[in-house]
Design an enzyme around this catalytic site. Structure first.
Site, PDB file in Angstrom:
ATOM      1  N   GLY A  38      -9.857   6.323  -4.459  1.00  0.00           N
ATOM      2  CA  GLY A  38      -9.149   6.739  -5.676  1.00  0.00           C
ATOM      3  C   GLY A  38      -7.858   5.949  -5.754  1.00  0.00           C
ATOM      4  O   GLY A  38      -7.808   4.793  -5.327  1.00  0.00           O
ATOM      5  N   LYS A  76       0.867  -1.190   0.000  1.00  0.00           N
ATOM      6  CA  LYS A  76       0.000   0.000   0.000  1.00  0.00           C
ATOM      7  C   LYS A  76       0.897   1.232   0.000  1.00  0.00           C
ATOM      8  O   LYS A  76       1.842   1.304   0.794  1.00  0.00           O
ATOM      9  CB  LYS A  76      -0.857   0.056   1.271  1.00  0.00           C
ATOM     10  CG  LYS A  76      -1.804  -1.095   1.456  1.00  0.00           C
ATOM     11  CD  LYS A  76      -2.660  -0.910   2.694  1.00  0.00           C
ATOM     12  CE  LYS A  76      -1.922  -1.067   4.003  1.00  0.00           C
ATOM     13  NZ  LYS A  76      -1.351  -2.387   4.283  1.00  0.00           N
ATOM     14  N   CYS A 120      -4.687   2.116  -8.130  1.00  0.00           N
ATOM     15  CA  CYS A 120      -5.004   0.685  -8.227  1.00  0.00           C
ATOM     16  C   CYS A 120      -6.498   0.371  -8.253  1.00  0.00           C
ATOM     17  O   CYS A 120      -6.993  -0.146  -9.253  1.00  0.00           O
ATOM     18  CB  CYS A 120      -4.327  -0.066  -7.085  1.00  0.00           C
ATOM     19  SG  CYS A 120      -2.544  -0.062  -7.241  1.00  0.00           S
ATOM     20  N   PHE A 125     -11.293  -2.123   6.732  1.00  0.00           N
ATOM     21  CA  PHE A 125     -11.817  -1.701   5.436  1.00  0.00           C
ATOM     22  C   PHE A 125     -13.336  -1.542   5.428  1.00  0.00           C
ATOM     23  O   PHE A 125     -14.000  -1.904   4.458  1.00  0.00           O
ATOM     24  CB  PHE A 125     -11.371  -2.691   4.340  1.00  0.00           C
ATOM     25  CG  PHE A 125     -10.320  -2.082   3.459  1.00  0.00           C
ATOM     26  CD1 PHE A 125      -8.995  -2.064   3.858  1.00  0.00           C
ATOM     27  CD2 PHE A 125     -10.656  -1.483   2.254  1.00  0.00           C
ATOM     28  CE1 PHE A 125      -8.035  -1.464   3.078  1.00  0.00           C
ATOM     29  CE2 PHE A 125      -9.698  -0.878   1.471  1.00  0.00           C
ATOM     30  CZ  PHE A 125      -8.380  -0.873   1.882  1.00  0.00           C
ATOM     31  N   LYS A 137      -8.742   1.516 -11.419  1.00  0.00           N
ATOM     32  CA  LYS A 137      -8.376   0.910 -12.705  1.00  0.00           C
ATOM     33  C   LYS A 137      -8.494  -0.617 -12.654  1.00  0.00           C
ATOM     34  O   LYS A 137      -8.890  -1.240 -13.627  1.00  0.00           O
ATOM     35  CB  LYS A 137      -6.969   1.359 -13.138  1.00  0.00           C
ATOM     36  CG  LYS A 137      -5.817   0.560 -12.597  1.00  0.00           C
ATOM     37  CD  LYS A 137      -4.517   0.894 -13.282  1.00  0.00           C
ATOM     38  CE  LYS A 137      -3.320   0.333 -12.543  1.00  0.00           C
ATOM     39  NZ  LYS A 137      -3.267  -1.125 -12.414  1.00  0.00           N
ATOM     40  N   TYR A 154     -14.702   1.533   6.314  1.00  0.00           N
ATOM     41  CA  TYR A 154     -14.896   2.967   6.522  1.00  0.00           C
ATOM     42  C   TYR A 154     -15.607   3.606   5.337  1.00  0.00           C
ATOM     43  O   TYR A 154     -15.223   3.391   4.195  1.00  0.00           O
ATOM     44  CB  TYR A 154     -13.549   3.647   6.771  1.00  0.00           C
ATOM     45  CG  TYR A 154     -12.936   3.209   8.079  1.00  0.00           C
ATOM     46  CD1 TYR A 154     -13.214   3.905   9.250  1.00  0.00           C
ATOM     47  CD2 TYR A 154     -12.136   2.076   8.151  1.00  0.00           C
ATOM     48  CE1 TYR A 154     -12.690   3.481  10.458  1.00  0.00           C
ATOM     49  CE2 TYR A 154     -11.606   1.647   9.356  1.00  0.00           C
ATOM     50  CZ  TYR A 154     -11.886   2.355  10.506  1.00  0.00           C
ATOM     51  OH  TYR A 154     -11.384   1.930  11.713  1.00  0.00           O
TER      52      TYR A 154
HETATM   53  P1  NAD Z   1       4.414   4.074 -11.868  1.00  0.00           P
HETATM   54  O1  NAD Z   1       3.691   4.758 -12.942  1.00  0.00           O
HETATM   55  O2  NAD Z   1       4.685   4.794 -10.572  1.00  0.00           O
HETATM   56  O3  NAD Z   1       5.819   3.559 -12.417  1.00  0.00           O
HETATM   57  C1  NAD Z   1       6.002   2.918 -13.632  1.00  0.00           C
HETATM   58  C2  NAD Z   1       7.407   3.190 -14.098  1.00  0.00           C
HETATM   59  O4  NAD Z   1       7.679   2.389 -15.246  1.00  0.00           O
HETATM   60  C3  NAD Z   1       7.680   4.644 -14.538  1.00  0.00           C
HETATM   61  O5  NAD Z   1       8.798   5.142 -13.850  1.00  0.00           O
HETATM   62  C4  NAD Z   1       7.946   4.547 -16.057  1.00  0.00           C
HETATM   63  O6  NAD Z   1       8.872   5.497 -16.510  1.00  0.00           O
HETATM   64  C5  NAD Z   1       8.493   3.132 -16.150  1.00  0.00           C
HETATM   65  N1  NAD Z   1       8.421   2.534 -17.478  1.00  0.00           N
HETATM   66  C6  NAD Z   1       7.405   2.539 -18.379  1.00  0.00           C
HETATM   67  N2  NAD Z   1       7.733   1.856 -19.460  1.00  0.00           N
HETATM   68  C7  NAD Z   1       8.983   1.379 -19.293  1.00  0.00           C
HETATM   69  C8  NAD Z   1       9.860   0.568 -20.061  1.00  0.00           C
HETATM   70  N3  NAD Z   1       9.500   0.108 -21.228  1.00  0.00           N
HETATM   71  N4  NAD Z   1      11.066   0.298 -19.540  1.00  0.00           N
HETATM   72  C9  NAD Z   1      11.440   0.765 -18.355  1.00  0.00           C
HETATM   73  N5  NAD Z   1      10.645   1.522 -17.561  1.00  0.00           N
HETATM   74  C10 NAD Z   1       9.431   1.817 -18.028  1.00  0.00           C
HETATM   75  O7  NAD Z   1       3.610   2.734 -11.582  1.00  0.00           O
HETATM   76  P2  NAD Z   1       3.386   1.984 -10.174  1.00  0.00           P
HETATM   77  O8  NAD Z   1       2.395   2.715  -9.342  1.00  0.00           O
HETATM   78  O9  NAD Z   1       4.704   1.618  -9.592  1.00  0.00           O
HETATM   79  O10 NAD Z   1       2.643   0.667 -10.694  1.00  0.00           O
HETATM   80  C11 NAD Z   1       3.297  -0.327 -11.433  1.00  0.00           C
HETATM   81  C12 NAD Z   1       2.423  -1.548 -11.509  1.00  0.00           C
HETATM   82  O11 NAD Z   1       2.220  -2.095 -10.192  1.00  0.00           O
HETATM   83  C13 NAD Z   1       1.012  -1.285 -12.043  1.00  0.00           C
HETATM   84  O12 NAD Z   1       0.597  -2.390 -12.782  1.00  0.00           O
HETATM   85  C14 NAD Z   1       0.177  -1.154 -10.785  1.00  0.00           C
HETATM   86  O13 NAD Z   1      -1.162  -1.493 -11.005  1.00  0.00           O
HETATM   87  C15 NAD Z   1       0.843  -2.166  -9.890  1.00  0.00           C
HETATM   88  N6  NAD Z   1       0.686  -1.898  -8.450  1.00  0.00           N
HETATM   89  C16 NAD Z   1       0.788  -0.617  -7.994  1.00  0.00           C
HETATM   90  C17 NAD Z   1       0.679  -0.384  -6.622  1.00  0.00           C
HETATM   91  C18 NAD Z   1       0.762   1.022  -6.078  1.00  0.00           C
HETATM   92  O14 NAD Z   1       0.402   1.210  -4.929  1.00  0.00           O
HETATM   93  N7  NAD Z   1       1.229   2.001  -6.831  1.00  0.00           N
HETATM   94  C19 NAD Z   1       0.478  -1.452  -5.738  1.00  0.00           C
HETATM   95  C20 NAD Z   1       0.416  -2.743  -6.254  1.00  0.00           C
HETATM   96  C21 NAD Z   1       0.524  -2.948  -7.616  1.00  0.00           C
END
Ligand code: NAD
Length: 437
Positions: A263, A157, A266, A255, A269, A257
């Site tokens: 928003g 998280k 995650c 969970f 989408k 609340y």
């Molecule tokens: P983010 O947008 O913060 O980071 C993605 C990174 O990937 C960016 O820095 C971008 O420049 C890079 N990138 C894109 N294309 C690339 C390529 N071809 N080569 C190298 N780098 C590249 O995304 P995030 O929030 O870290 O989420 C990543 C994934 O994890 C998503 O699928 C999301 O659903 C999942 N996820 C996110 C969270 C969260 O809390 N943010 C939690 C669990 C899972």
């Protein structure tokens, strides 16, 4: 052990820092050259508590490296993690273009058996498509190099990411054979030794687990918001109802609340992507579709309350907003409720002033100067007709209500996260409206 992590965002950077903290030699790769230059200097592009120190220490220890070029480390690594974004496409499905790009780069660079592990949240069936992309690229190269794919969805998280990563409820790993399983076993050995649950399963089940988990959590929120809205109409208090049902061991207290909608990067989408996966497979995800519908409606609750309180006359009014990030302890504003509230207020001719402890720069980047950005929470309420709490940062829990009332023109507070006691505000002549009370 040597690994690479492609994508240095919230998930990739936290995973990289945490694996390095556990002694793994980690190379983080990103296409964003400016991000990588900053990281090489130990500068963190996002706000995540504790991450700056962990990155700096592991950089100095020589266990964490940053590059824009996967080929720099590919010969030494056994596992390449893909942690790139999977943003929503126009129809709500997950856009997999970055995931496939990584698969192509992987295939263009490997010289020996390597496993590509998808950490991004991807729909069921993606691993199969990733494999096809790799085969295609290897064919173009005219080489036959063995490889495997695996799925290792991430459950951290934002705001608590380091603790979540280091102390997970469980680690889910989808593999197709013993080869890949052994490597993942080796990487996660310290977690097993610390008695965390590592659950091995087939890849489609691992991919589905992530969507099911997020959709279940989103369901609890939308369910409680539905109950809250009805509570308001029938004279019940959703906080009492929450205690009443949360004490049932079958339900549990977490969970439950109610508030002004979820928003973030995650839940929204992933819920939409699961609905779309259902459609693509000829199945209507009725519960999840309702979850999404309730949440969209809930994001308007604050505006609707103001609209009614001010008798539909909002034009020319001034509203202060506390909290912009989609939740506390992050600067992430992806699908943040604050954006919906601001948009509706601006369109209604309201003057909006805002404050957030860390998300102001991100807000400026997204919406520019349509609102007034303030240096602290009290500056926002100066001459405001109403104050709205959108994100429950700790510093907003105990405001000096006397000071707030003196600074405000009006006396209306909308508590979008149900953190205030109405009677505390009433003492100062403020009327507090919560959600579901
Ligand atoms: P983010 O947008 O913060 O980071 C993605 C990174 O990937 C960016 O820095 C971008 O420049 C890079 N990138 C894109 N294309 C690339 C390529 N071809 N080569 C190298 N780098 C590249 O995304 P995030 O929030 O870290 O989420 C990543 C994934 O994890 C998503 O699928 C999301 O659903 C999942 N996820 C996110 C969270 C969260 O809390 N943010 C939690 C669990 C899972």
């Amino acid at each position: 052990m040597d690994i690479a992590i492609v994508g240095t965002g919230y998930v990739g950077l936290v995973s990289g820092a945490c694996f390095a903290e556990m002694g793994v030699n980690v190379t983080c790769v990103d296409v964003d050259a400016s991000k990588i230059s900053r990281l090489q200097l130990g500068e963190i592009p996002i706000y995540e508590p504790g991450l700056d120190i962990m990155v700096k220490q592991n950089l100095e220890a020589g266990r964490l490296h940053f590059t824009t070029d996967l080929s720099y480390c590919i010969d030494n690594v056994e596992l390449v993690f893909s942690a790139v974004g999977t943003p929503p496409d126009e129809d709500g499905s997950a856009d997999l273009k970055y995931v496939f790009e990584v698969a192509r780069t992987f295939a263009q660079n490997i010289k020996k058996y390597t496993v590509l592990v998808t950490k991004s949240t991807v729909p069921v069936g993606t691993a199969k498509k990733v494999k096809a992309v790799i085969y295609e690229e290897l064919k173009k190269r005219g080489v036959d190099i063995p490889f495997d794919v695996a799925s290792n969805p991430e459950f951290l998280k934002e705001g608590n990411a380091l603790k979540d990563f280091m102390n997970p409820d469980r680690i889910v790993i989808g593999v197709e054979n013993e080869h890949a399983r052994n490597l993942m076993d080796k990487l996660y050995k310290p977690f097993v030794q610390n008695n965390y649950q590592v659950l091995f399963m087939d890849i489609p089940s691992a991919e589905m687990t992530k969507y099911a988990a997020n959709s279940m959590l989103a369901t609890r929120i939308s369910f409680m918001n539905d109950i809250a809205n009805l509570c308001e109409r029938v004279g019940a208090n959703v906080d009492m109802v929450r205690y009443g049902i949360g004490t049932d061991a079958r339900i549990g207290a977490k969970f439950l609340y109610s508030g002004c909608g979820y928003g973030g990067s995650c839940f929204p989408k992933d819920v939409r992507a699961l609905i779309q996966t259902g459609r693509e497979n000829g199945y209507e995800m009725c519960v999840i579709e309702a979850v999404e519908k309730v949440n969209t409606r809930q994001k308007s609750v604050i505006f609707d309350k103001l609209f009614n309180i001010f008798d539909k006359k909002l034009k020319g009014r001034s509203v202060a907003l506390w909290g912009l990030a989609f939740k506390p302890e992050t600067d992430d504003m992806r699908e943040a409720t604050a954006l919906v509230v601001i948009d509706k207020l601006i369109k209604a001719g309201v003057k909006v002033s805002v404050y957030d402890p860390v998300a102001i720069d991100e807000c400026k980047r997204r919406i520019g100067n349509v609102v007034t950005y303030c240096k602290n929470m009290y500056e926002t309420v100066l001459d405001a007709d109403a104050l709205v709490l959108v994100t429950e940062w700790e510093q907003f829990h105990f405001p000096d209500w006397k000071r707030v009332k003196k600074l405000m023109k009006g006396n209306v507070v909308i508590d979008g996260r149900n953190i205030y006691r109405r009677k505390d505000l009433e003492k100062e002549g403020i009327i507090c409206y919560g959600i579901g009370k």
